[in-house]
Design an enzyme around this catalytic site. Structure first.
Site: not given
Length: 289
Positions: A55, A236, A241
């Protein structure tokens, strides 16, 4: 800090380590935004953060953990080995690199990101993971995106059963046979892409349950995971959220709701990501399905 974590169940893994059942994922969070996003997640009450070498945002996770003011044992950190680093010696070196980026002395959970069968190295990689755990550098070790035949190879080569298998799992891809296999072998199921990249949030079955419960569609899907016993890591980038996702801890689905969602399973047609037998690198050199 939020007190929501007091209602977040702690799930015990097969090695005795516990992990918050509802965690926070940072897949596709830009590296430059990761520290702020994870800081917000910790502020609203998340205590489990899931990242990966692939990532490219481990540094941001580490910076947020360091700046949080929370004790190290209050935050559960997971990262994953990228496929190009599979192999015994290369896995050991990649682990050191990830720990430098995370700025941690001990990692809570380390996963083989994909079996990457064309590389033929996941057994050697797993042996390196076992050594790291035995040396006290990792509390728990597991895998991601493994299928039963991949586990068979691990079981034949070593005596250490992975604590977790993190897989794509959502109402449209429920992976019942794989979850049954996990249960038979003491492996916990962890769900990535738990809301099918948002695709299931407009499903009339799910929205109907949400309306009746006074909840959001995302809360219903996350609660479904929780009641199945899955570990789940929604993502999120907005605090509102994030709070909404934590609200899944405050609702309960009835048996009829669980049965209705079970009927949404599309099998392999529901898969949004890559098939584990045909994905051999991250992020390059991949073949979808």
């Amino acid at each position: 800090m939020s007190q929501t974590t007091s209602t977040n169940p702690q799930i015990r893994l097969n090695d005795g380590v516990t992990i918050p059942q509802l965690g926070f994922g940072v897949f596709q969070v830009p590296p430059e935004d990761t520290e702020q996003v994870v800081t917000h997640a910790l502020e609203v009450g998340f205590r489990s953060i899931d990242t990966a070498a692939g990532y490219k945002n481990e540094e941001g996770v580490g910076a947020a953990v360091a700046a949080s003011g929370l004790a190290r044992d209050e935050i559960f950190v997971t990262t994953k080995l990228a496929n190009p680093d599979q192999g015994h010696d290369s896995a050991l070196a990649a682990f050191d690199a990830s720990m430098g980026k995370l700025d941690l002395d001990v990692l809570d959970l380390y996963l083989i990101h994909w079996p990457s069968p064309a590389r033929g190295e996941f057994v050697n990689t797993w042996k390196a993971f076992i050594e790291l755990q035995q040396a006290g550098r990792i509390r728990s070790i597991g895998v991601s995106n493994f299928l039963p035949h991949h586990f068979t190879e691990l079981f034949e080569a070593t005596e250490v059963v992975p604590s977790v298998n993190q897989i794509e799992l959502h109402p449209y891809l429920q992976q019942k046979e794989l979850r049954t296999f996990h249960a038979q072998h003491g492996i916990l199921t962890e769900a990535w892409s738990p809301i099918a990249q948002g695709d299931c949030l407009d499903d009339p079955i799910i929205t109907g349950i949400a309306e009746r419960l006074g909840a959001t569609a995302a809360q219903v899907v996350l609660r479904w995971h929780l009641q199945l016993g899955n570990i789940v890591i929604p993502k999120s980038v907005t605090p509102s959220r994030m709070r909404e996702n934590l609200g899944a801890l405050e609702i309960t689905l009835g048996e009829e709701d669980i049965a209705a969602i079970e009927g949404l399973d599309r099998g392999e047609d529901g898969r949004r990501g890559f098939h584990p037998d045909r994905f051999n690198a991250f992020p390059e050199d991949f073949e979808k399905r």
